[in-house]
Design an enzyme around this catalytic site. Structure first.
Site, PDB file in Angstrom:
ATOM      1  N   ASP A 175       0.922  -1.276   0.035  1.00 27.65           N
ATOM      2  CA  ASP A 175      -0.102   0.123  -0.094  1.00 27.65           C
ATOM      3  C   ASP A 175       0.911   1.278   0.027  1.00 27.65           C
ATOM      4  OD1 ASP A 175      -1.772   1.704   0.229  1.00 27.65           O
ATOM      5  OD2 ASP A 175      -2.166   1.591   2.462  1.00 27.65           O
TER       6      ASP A 175
ATOM      7  N   ASP B 272      -2.744   6.254  -5.262  1.00 26.80           N
ATOM      8  CA  ASP B 272      -2.696   4.941  -3.920  1.00 26.80           C
ATOM      9  C   ASP B 272      -2.796   3.421  -4.659  1.00 26.80           C
ATOM     10  OD1 ASP B 272      -2.966   3.875  -1.724  1.00 26.80           O
ATOM     11  OD2 ASP B 272      -4.908   4.754  -1.178  1.00 26.80           O
TER      12      ASP B 272
END
Length: 531
Positions: free
Chosen positions: A90, A291
């Site tokens: 992430d 992201d």
């Protein structure tokens, strides 16, 4: 916490690795394939591995990816001897945490954490506890609590010593997270202040000599492709076209340094089947978070509705998505994102996902055409804009934490060749990257909006369908009017047919555009997955 990871892309790192030269390590990543667009994003994670590739470039760490649709995992080992675990990678967060065998969530009879693994500190001779004040919460509603510790972290044969990670004794997710963002975005900083931040994985990869600077390249590749990669400390020049363009990373008001990977989106347009382009929204000036931990895209209502207007997609109240026929994914057209001196073109097939139930069945319209979900939504309930994996697959992205810049170029899908060069040090560390024409940094506000978003011009006509009325092309957006042209080879669907499914379905209104892609997810869906 300003964290928006969760539902998206997952890296699976193979345990084997090849040493290139002293001071460099290469390790491979496999990304497994599952049915795209599943209504349940956390099912059907059947994985397979790809063979590793060799690279003889010093000071780089490369992982080869295999497409697993939404999620990207890393297979790592933690402790002495190493305990094998699977972590979600992430870029939207900065902490590494692993599941504890003591977590009651994992002790359910269904064994929800069985595939990802559970860490047992008492079986590791190198485990060194620090404190028990770890807590983190994510945009999809998941959270983790537990203790911080120092541990040996093995990824692809690279053994990182004294890594600060957390062991979650209380969490409601099936796997841990491998956050690789700024230390300033660590969970403990938001609770106790910046003096508590610690050196995370990108920091230690530099400090322990694996790479030269805190920078890595992300190449997710085509949705249907078998390979992709993340490259720590290097750039693969074969994987993008044109030039890398450096964009300054935006920061929050009151912050002297950025803490998350926001860059300024200037506008949105499209490229038609004949190669002609049109700008739908200009002078946007919107900070967007790049992201890898988010699957879909969330934009201001003006940009979002401009795209919706161009596509003639229909909102399905039962599915909670805008929908369109999957047949248009074969059309050679794109939605275009403008960032100063670089434009990223996202093909239709990258942002329309087949609507597949958790049981694996494809939803269809009554005329037999498959239903696809459009993967762009309003950001009105978030207060920030996010570009997730359905955008990132079309971009080659270099995250440079040392210089606070992100370099973007158009990706080259399915390229099998490699031309890897190491990222050095200093302000010109990224090879071949040029500065954008404007270096202005946008200031973000930390407040969020809770305004509900309702689908414009959508009206329920019966218990099983929604009709999308004709919409003005410039409704809610700035910039030129939309003049997309094209024709269909099949008739438009009239209603969704799906027996035994949960929720309400819709039909697609008459539309004459080929460029039919990404459109709004409702607030209900946004709240469920992001807030």
């Amino acid at each position: 916490m300003r964290l928006f990871p969760a539902i998206a892309a997952i890296l699976i790192v193979s345990s084997a690795a090849a040493s290139a030269e002293p001071g460099s390590v290469q390790f491979d990543i496999a990304r497994t394939k599952r049915s795209p667009g599943s209504i349940d994003l956390f099912k059907h994670r059947h994985r397979h591995r790809l063979a590793k590739r060799a690279s003889n470039v010093p000071h780089t760490v490369q992982e080869i990816l295999d497409n697993y649709d939404y999620l990207y995992y890393a297979n790592v080992s933690v402790g002495t001897p190493g305990q094998k675990l699977r972590l979600q990678i992430d870029t939207g967060s900065s902490d590494i945490w692993v599941q504890s065998a003591q977590n009651k969530f994992c002790q359910q009879s269904s064994n929800p954490c069985n595939d990802t693994g559970e860490f047992q500190p008492q079986k590791s001779s190198s485990f060194s506890p620090i404190s028990n004040n770890f807590y983190i919460a994510y945009g999809d509603g998941s959270y983790a609590k537990g203790e911080y510790a120092h541990e040996i972290f093995n990824i692809g044969g690279a053994s990182v010593k004294n890594l600060t990670l957390a062991v979650a004794t209380d969490a409601n997710a099936t796997e841990g997270i491998m956050g690789i963002g700024y230390p300033r975005n660590e969970a403990i900083v938001s609770t106790y202040g910046s003096s508590y931040q610690y050196k995370n994985l990108p920091d230690l990869l530099v400090n322990q000599g694996f790479i030269q600077s805190r920078a890595y390249s992300l190449w997710l590749n085509d949705l249907e492709a078998s390979t992709g990669s993340i490259l720590f400390g290097g750039v693969d020049r074969a994987k993008y076209s044109g030039n890398l363009v450096e964009l300054p990373i935006d920061s929050y008001r009151g912050e002297s340094q950025p803490s998350e990977f926001f860059v300024t989106l200037d506008g949105v347009g499209y490229t038609n089947t004949d190669g002609s382009g049109n700008e739908m929204v200009s002078n946007l000036g919107e900070p967007v978070l790049l992201d890898s931990g988010t699957s879909f895209n969330y934009l201001p209502d003006g940009a979002f509705r401009a795209i919706a207007n161009a596509l003639s997609a229909t909102y399905s109240a039962r599915l909670g998505y805008y929908v369109q026929s999957c047949t248009i994914t074969s059309v050679n057209a794109s939605i275009d994102f403008y960032f100063d001196s670089v434009t990223i073109k996202v093909p239709l097939k990258e942002i329309l996902y087949p609507a597949i139930t958790s049981s694996g069945r494809q939803l269809t319209f009554t005329n037999g055409q498959p239903v696809c979900l459009v993967t762009v939504a309003s950001n009105s309930d978030l207060g920030v804009s996010i570009l997730g994996d359905t955008f990132l697959r079309s971009a080659y992205v270099v995250y440079d934490l040392d210089n606070n810049v992100i370099s973007l170029a158009q990706t080259v899908f399915n390229e099998t060749k490699s031309d890897i060069v190491a990222i050095g040090t200093g302000t010109t560390a990224v090879p071949g990257a040029s500065r954008a024409s404007s270096t202005a940094v946008v200031t973000l506000e930390s407040t969020t909006s809770s305004t509900d978003f309702l689908a414009a011009d959508a009206s329920v006509t019966d218990a099983s369908s929604v009709v999308l009325s004709t919409i003005s092309a410039t409704n809610g957006a700035t910039g030129s009017a939309i003049t997309v042209t094209g024709s269909r080879t099949s008739s438009a669907p009239t209603s969704v047919s799906q027996s035994g499914a949960v929720g309400r379905h819709s039909h697609i209104g008459s539309g004459r555009v080929w460029l039919e892609v990404f459109i709004a997810i409702t607030v209900a869906f946004v709240c469920r997955l992001i807030t």
